[in-house]
Scaffold this motif. Structure first.
Motif, PDB file in Angstrom:
ATOM      1  N   LEU A  12      74.244  23.254  69.143  1.00  0.00           N
ATOM      2  CA  LEU A  12      74.004  24.499  67.961  1.00  0.00           C
ATOM      3  C   LEU A  12      74.504  25.760  68.230  1.00  0.00           C
ATOM      4  CD1 LEU A  12      73.626  23.828  64.690  1.00  0.00           C
ATOM      5  CD2 LEU A  12      70.931  24.452  65.633  1.00  0.00           C
ATOM      6  N   CYS A  13      75.103  26.547  67.601  1.00  0.00           N
ATOM      7  CA  CYS A  13      75.692  27.736  67.037  1.00  0.00           C
ATOM      8  C   CYS A  13      76.016  27.913  65.690  1.00  0.00           C
ATOM      9  CB  CYS A  13      76.699  28.226  67.900  1.00  0.00           C
ATOM     10  SG  CYS A  13      76.750  30.122  67.901  1.00  0.00           S
ATOM     11  N   GLY A  14      74.691  28.784  65.616  1.00  0.00           N
ATOM     12  CA  GLY A  14      74.560  29.337  64.196  1.00  0.00           C
ATOM     13  C   GLY A  14      74.521  28.117  62.546  1.00  0.00           C
TER      14      GLY A  14
ATOM     15  N   GLN B 146      59.037  22.993  59.326  1.00  0.00           N
ATOM     16  CA  GLN B 146      58.154  23.713  58.489  1.00  0.00           C
ATOM     17  C   GLN B 146      57.772  24.911  59.568  1.00  0.00           C
ATOM     18  OE1 GLN B 146      54.155  20.760  57.287  1.00  0.00           O
ATOM     19  NE2 GLN B 146      55.777  19.644  57.766  1.00  0.00           N
ATOM     20  N   LEU B 147      57.382  26.221  58.674  1.00  0.00           N
ATOM     21  CA  LEU B 147      56.972  27.058  59.390  1.00  0.00           C
ATOM     22  C   LEU B 147      55.749  27.624  58.909  1.00  0.00           C
ATOM     23  CD1 LEU B 147      60.626  29.660  58.368  1.00  0.00           C
ATOM     24  CD2 LEU B 147      60.056  27.948  60.496  1.00  0.00           C
ATOM     25  N   PHE B 148      55.155  27.856  60.217  1.00  0.00           N
ATOM     26  CA  PHE B 148      53.236  28.044  60.003  1.00  0.00           C
ATOM     27  C   PHE B 148      53.349  29.899  60.377  1.00  0.00           C
ATOM     28  CE2 PHE B 148      53.917  24.066  60.898  1.00  0.00           C
ATOM     29  CZ  PHE B 148      53.070  23.315  59.477  1.00  0.00           C
ATOM     30  N   ARG B 149      53.214  30.592  59.411  1.00  0.00           N
ATOM     31  CA  ARG B 149      52.712  32.054  59.044  1.00  0.00           C
ATOM     32  C   ARG B 149      54.120  32.400  60.721  1.00  0.00           C
ATOM     33  NH1 ARG B 149      47.792  34.072  57.916  1.00  0.00           N
ATOM     34  NH2 ARG B 149      47.603  34.858  60.261  1.00  0.00           N
ATOM     35  N   ALA B 150      54.721  31.799  60.984  1.00  0.00           N
ATOM     36  CA  ALA B 150      55.794  32.107  61.516  1.00  0.00           C
ATOM     37  C   ALA B 150      56.763  33.748  61.374  1.00  0.00           C
ATOM     38  CB  ALA B 150      57.014  31.350  61.330  1.00  0.00           C
ATOM     39  N   ASN B 151      57.601  34.155  62.459  1.00  0.00           N
ATOM     40  CA  ASN B 151      57.565  35.606  62.987  1.00  0.00           C
ATOM     41  C   ASN B 151      59.149  35.246  63.102  1.00  0.00           C
ATOM     42  OD1 ASN B 151      58.771  38.297  62.378  1.00  0.00           O
ATOM     43  ND2 ASN B 151      57.236  38.707  64.235  1.00  0.00           N
ATOM     44  N   VAL B 152      60.099  35.487  61.986  1.00  0.00           N
ATOM     45  CA  VAL B 152      61.285  35.118  62.354  1.00  0.00           C
ATOM     46  C   VAL B 152      62.380  35.484  62.437  1.00  0.00           C
ATOM     47  CG1 VAL B 152      63.555  33.104  62.156  1.00  0.00           C
ATOM     48  CG2 VAL B 152      61.029  32.032  62.375  1.00  0.00           C
ATOM     49  N   LYS B 153      62.971  36.333  64.324  1.00  0.00           N
ATOM     50  CA  LYS B 153      63.899  38.048  63.653  1.00  0.00           C
ATOM     51  C   LYS B 153      64.848  37.150  63.993  1.00  0.00           C
ATOM     52  CE  LYS B 153      60.095  39.892  66.062  1.00  0.00           C
ATOM     53  NZ  LYS B 153      59.836  41.500  67.023  1.00  0.00           N
ATOM     54  N   ALA B 154      66.233  37.973  63.212  1.00  0.00           N
ATOM     55  CA  ALA B 154      67.438  37.956  63.452  1.00  0.00           C
ATOM     56  C   ALA B 154      68.281  37.095  64.620  1.00  0.00           C
ATOM     57  CB  ALA B 154      67.451  39.602  63.188  1.00  0.00           C
ATOM     58  N   GLY B 155      68.629  36.871  64.162  1.00  0.00           N
ATOM     59  CA  GLY B 155      69.800  35.732  65.639  1.00  0.00           C
ATOM     60  C   GLY B 155      68.823  34.377  65.666  1.00  0.00           C
ATOM     61  N   THR B 156      68.412  34.112  64.884  1.00  0.00           N
ATOM     62  CA  THR B 156      68.051  32.324  65.284  1.00  0.00           C
ATOM     63  C   THR B 156      68.282  31.417  64.495  1.00  0.00           C
ATOM     64  OG1 THR B 156      65.831  33.825  65.651  1.00  0.00           O
ATOM     65  CG2 THR B 156      65.432  31.399  65.165  1.00  0.00           C
ATOM     66  N   SER B 157      68.364  30.174  64.979  1.00  0.00           N
ATOM     67  CA  SER B 157      68.720  29.160  64.769  1.00  0.00           C
ATOM     68  C   SER B 157      67.548  27.852  64.353  1.00  0.00           C
ATOM     69  CB  SER B 157      70.380  28.180  64.645  1.00  0.00           C
ATOM     70  OG  SER B 157      70.883  29.127  63.906  1.00  0.00           O
ATOM     71  N   ILE B 158      66.874  27.165  63.491  1.00  0.00           N
ATOM     72  CA  ILE B 158      65.964  26.635  64.074  1.00  0.00           C
ATOM     73  C   ILE B 158      67.169  24.968  63.124  1.00  0.00           C
ATOM     74  CG2 ILE B 158      63.720  26.196  63.442  1.00  0.00           C
ATOM     75  CD1 ILE B 158      63.110  28.233  62.899  1.00  0.00           C
ATOM     76  N   GLY B 159      67.108  24.163  63.779  1.00  0.00           N
ATOM     77  CA  GLY B 159      67.509  22.267  63.592  1.00  0.00           C
ATOM     78  C   GLY B 159      66.806  22.095  62.814  1.00  0.00           C
ATOM     79  N   PRO B 160      66.684  20.425  62.607  1.00  0.00           N
ATOM     80  CA  PRO B 160      65.987  20.298  60.955  1.00  0.00           C
ATOM     81  C   PRO B 160      65.078  19.048  61.861  1.00  0.00           C
ATOM     82  CG  PRO B 160      68.093  18.663  61.700  1.00  0.00           C
ATOM     83  CD  PRO B 160      68.181  19.976  62.365  1.00  0.00           C
TER      84      PRO B 160
ATOM     85  N   ARG C  35      58.249  22.194  63.674  1.00  0.00           N
ATOM     86  CA  ARG C  35      57.474  22.653  63.524  1.00  0.00           C
ATOM     87  C   ARG C  35      57.145  24.121  64.026  1.00  0.00           C
ATOM     88  NH1 ARG C  35      53.150  17.952  62.471  1.00  0.00           N
ATOM     89  NH2 ARG C  35      54.372  16.474  60.689  1.00  0.00           N
ATOM     90  N   ILE C  36      57.151  25.025  62.955  1.00  0.00           N
ATOM     91  CA  ILE C  36      57.491  26.306  64.008  1.00  0.00           C
ATOM     92  C   ILE C  36      56.710  27.359  63.642  1.00  0.00           C
ATOM     93  CG2 ILE C  36      58.619  28.463  64.240  1.00  0.00           C
ATOM     94  CD1 ILE C  36      59.752  25.664  65.454  1.00  0.00           C
ATOM     95  N   GLY C  37      55.904  27.799  65.093  1.00  0.00           N
ATOM     96  CA  GLY C  37      55.327  28.938  64.192  1.00  0.00           C
ATOM     97  C   GLY C  37      55.112  30.071  65.387  1.00  0.00           C
ATOM     98  N   GLY C  38      54.301  31.106  65.290  1.00  0.00           N
ATOM     99  CA  GLY C  38      54.800  32.538  66.488  1.00  0.00           C
ATOM    100  C   GLY C  38      55.815  32.860  66.241  1.00  0.00           C
ATOM    101  N   GLU C  39      56.021  34.089  67.361  1.00  0.00           N
ATOM    102  CA  GLU C  39      57.141  34.894  67.020  1.00  0.00           C
ATOM    103  C   GLU C  39      58.266  34.093  67.278  1.00  0.00           C
ATOM    104  OE1 GLU C  39      57.927  39.499  68.286  1.00  0.00           O
ATOM    105  OE2 GLU C  39      56.767  38.781  68.955  1.00  0.00           O
ATOM    106  N   ILE C  40      59.742  34.113  67.482  1.00  0.00           N
ATOM    107  CA  ILE C  40      60.824  33.624  67.383  1.00  0.00           C
ATOM    108  C   ILE C  40      61.800  34.739  67.317  1.00  0.00           C
ATOM    109  CG2 ILE C  40      62.576  31.921  67.208  1.00  0.00           C
ATOM    110  CD1 ILE C  40      60.632  30.036  66.234  1.00  0.00           C
ATOM    111  N   GLU C  41      62.918  35.307  68.461  1.00  0.00           N
ATOM    112  CA  GLU C  41      63.687  36.149  67.966  1.00  0.00           C
ATOM    113  C   GLU C  41      65.326  35.766  68.490  1.00  0.00           C
ATOM    114  OE1 GLU C  41      64.922  41.039  69.475  1.00  0.00           O
ATOM    115  OE2 GLU C  41      63.146  39.986  69.938  1.00  0.00           O
ATOM    116  N   ALA C  42      66.201  36.007  68.206  1.00  0.00           N
ATOM    117  CA  ALA C  42      68.052  35.506  68.711  1.00  0.00           C
ATOM    118  C   ALA C  42      67.235  33.812  69.142  1.00  0.00           C
ATOM    119  CB  ALA C  42      68.025  36.424  69.341  1.00  0.00           C
ATOM    120  N   SER C  43      66.950  32.791  69.169  1.00  0.00           N
ATOM    121  CA  SER C  43      67.246  31.452  69.889  1.00  0.00           C
ATOM    122  C   SER C  43      67.965  30.703  68.702  1.00  0.00           C
ATOM    123  CB  SER C  43      65.606  31.286  69.959  1.00  0.00           C
ATOM    124  OG  SER C  43      65.039  32.625  70.847  1.00  0.00           O
ATOM    125  N   ILE C  44      67.833  29.799  69.928  1.00  0.00           N
ATOM    126  CA  ILE C  44      68.648  28.269  69.097  1.00  0.00           C
ATOM    127  C   ILE C  44      67.377  27.185  69.241  1.00  0.00           C
ATOM    128  CG2 ILE C  44      70.185  27.047  68.576  1.00  0.00           C
ATOM    129  CD1 ILE C  44      72.254  29.292  69.373  1.00  0.00           C
TER     130      ILE C  44
END
Length: 451
Positions: free
Chosen positions: A27-29, A256-270, A273-282
């Motif tokens: 995955l990219c984009g 599903q996003l749980f109080r997540a801080n999703v920063k730029a450049g992030t792709s999350i697949g189908p 279940r995501i929480g916490g801080e994520i930055e520029a990740s796939i």
């Protein structure tokens, strides 16, 4: 038209993620290379040419594809597309406009080539690279847009730009908004599950860069920041209150996003279940990072579970370039910002800490001991008290994988089971070398203490 996606010999550069999937499924984009090709081209039939160890699983996942089918390849003229070619939509369309007797090159590498049916017998699995290069040498070269990725961190580095390109070219379905296709949202509003506008969801920047499927559910007090790029929230996504999304980013269907801080450049697949801080990740599909913890400049496979407070470093204290172990050998990434790379079915326990540029293989079990984990954790390995444990139970790991998949109404098929067992044997030497290095390091420490 007919299209066939292929792997070349550099597919193994993307381990551990390509241990369980071909390079063109990375995955990219918003999409993998295969998904992007099928979406932007008028394809009537498609095929895939990949490592023989992946064939059975890939056929299960894509029964409509002609997989390693040399007879099919010889029936008609076919567009061959390199799975490492990270093409924009325009770049893919260049293949259709190129002269028949040409080869599209991105840099000096083959990105695509039209293969005539009488040329198909000249290709074979064992000598694909050499034979394809020989055919390409008989054609006129045409420069094409895009990037030929070499390593996993290239996908991270390109993700923001590719997200912008994918979202800008992706047509918004008629059902995307209650007002029709391509109609932007109003500022400080978002579409809820019944297509209603929620005034307690704040959109920062140009609301035309925010795309929310009407089946998505967004709680009040969510912030969507589109000032740096677009945000795409797909079918059935649930976003809990106090989540912040910063574009460019893509949230895949059913996630599903749980109080997540999703920063730029992030792709999350189908179905993540995501929480916490994520930055520029796939993150590929069906993986969980439910709790607090930091994930930055990282690439995570499928069916991964990151326990509470699992975090990684993505920047060294001296700001120097990060070296990453690939199949046990350190490779200079050329970048100061590199996180971790985690293979399918790996699990981490509470408080796991990954060093900068860590590689964690397939089906590893990481049990922290209050310190940084080894940078290289081979596939089918257990980490215990900060070190590699040689006593990994494969049967227990496969049982755990089956249970985890069952929780998402998926099945660990017989073909997937065989692939995992084959990979266990295939990665034996890598594990042994890692154990040997660990033993040598400990002997050195004991000697130093005596002196």
């Amino acid at each position: 038209m007919r299209i066939a996606f292929f792997e070349d010999s550099l597919a193994t550069n993307f381990a551990p993620l390509t241990l369980t999937r071909p390079a063109f499924e990375l995955l990219c984009g918003q999409f993998s290379a295969r998904e992007r090709g099928l979406r932007f081209l008028d394809v009537t039939e498609w095929g895939a040419f990949l490592r023989s160890s992946l064939v059975d699983v890939y056929k299960e996942e894509h029964p409509e594809a002609r997989v390693n089918d040399w007879v099919w390849l010889a029936r008609q003229r076919t567009l061959l597309v390199n799975g490492r070619w990270l093409a924009t939509g325009e770049g893919i369309e260049q293949a259709l406009k190129a002269p028949d007797e040409c080869v599209g090159r991105c840099g000096n590498e083959i990105a695509f080539m039209w293969l005539e049916q009488d040329e198909a017998p000249l290709l074979d699995e064992l000598h694909w690279d050499e034979n394809l290069a020989r055919l390409a040498s008989t054609r006129q070269s045409v420069a094409v847009d895009g990037v030929m990725v070499q390593r996993l961190w290239d996908l991270i580095d390109c993700n923001s730009d590719v997200l912008c390109a994918d979202i800008s070219r992706r047509p918004v379905p008629q059902s995307q908004t209650p007002m029709g296709p391509h109609v932007p949202l109003s500022p400080h509003t978002a579409i809820g599950p019944q297509g209603k506008l929620g005034h307690h969801v704040a959109i920062l920047g140009d609301a035309a860069n925010v795309f929310v499927d009407p089946t998505a559910s967004i709680d009040p007090f969510v912030v969507i920041d589109a000032r740096q790029g677009p945000v795409f929230i797909d079918v059935g996504v649930k976003v809990q209150a106090f989540t912040r999304l910063e574009g460019p980013c893509h949230i895949g269907a059913g996630t599903q996003l749980f109080r997540a801080n999703v920063k730029a450049g992030t792709s999350i697949g189908p179905v993540c279940r995501i929480g916490g801080e994520i930055e520029a990740s796939i993150i590929h599909g069906y993986s969980n990072k439910y709790h607090d913890g930091f994930l930055g400049h990282s690439y995570v496979g499928s069916w991964v579970n990151l326990g509470a407070l699992t975090s990684n470093s993505d920047l060294k204290n001296d700001y120097s370039n990060v070296k990453v172990p690939v199949c046990g050998e350190l490779v200079d990434s050329g970048s100061p910002k590199v996180g971790c790379f985690i293979g399918d079915h790996t699990k981490t326990a509470i408080g796991t800490l990954f060093n900068t540029g860590s590689s964690i293989g397939v089906m590893s079990m990481v049990l922290p001991g209050g310190e940084l984990c080894p940078k290289h954790i081979p596939s089918f390995c257990r980490v215990w008290h900060g070190g590699l444990d040689e006593h990994f139970d494969l049967e227990s790991g496969i049982t755990t994988a089956s249970r985890a998949m069952g929780r998402r109404n998926k099945e660990l098929t017989a073909a997937q089971n065989r692939l995992l067992r084959q990979l266990y044997q295939q990665t034996t030497d890598e594990r042994q070398h890692a154990f040997d290095r660990q033993h040598a390091k400990r002997r050195g420490h004991r000697h130093a203490e005596k002196v």
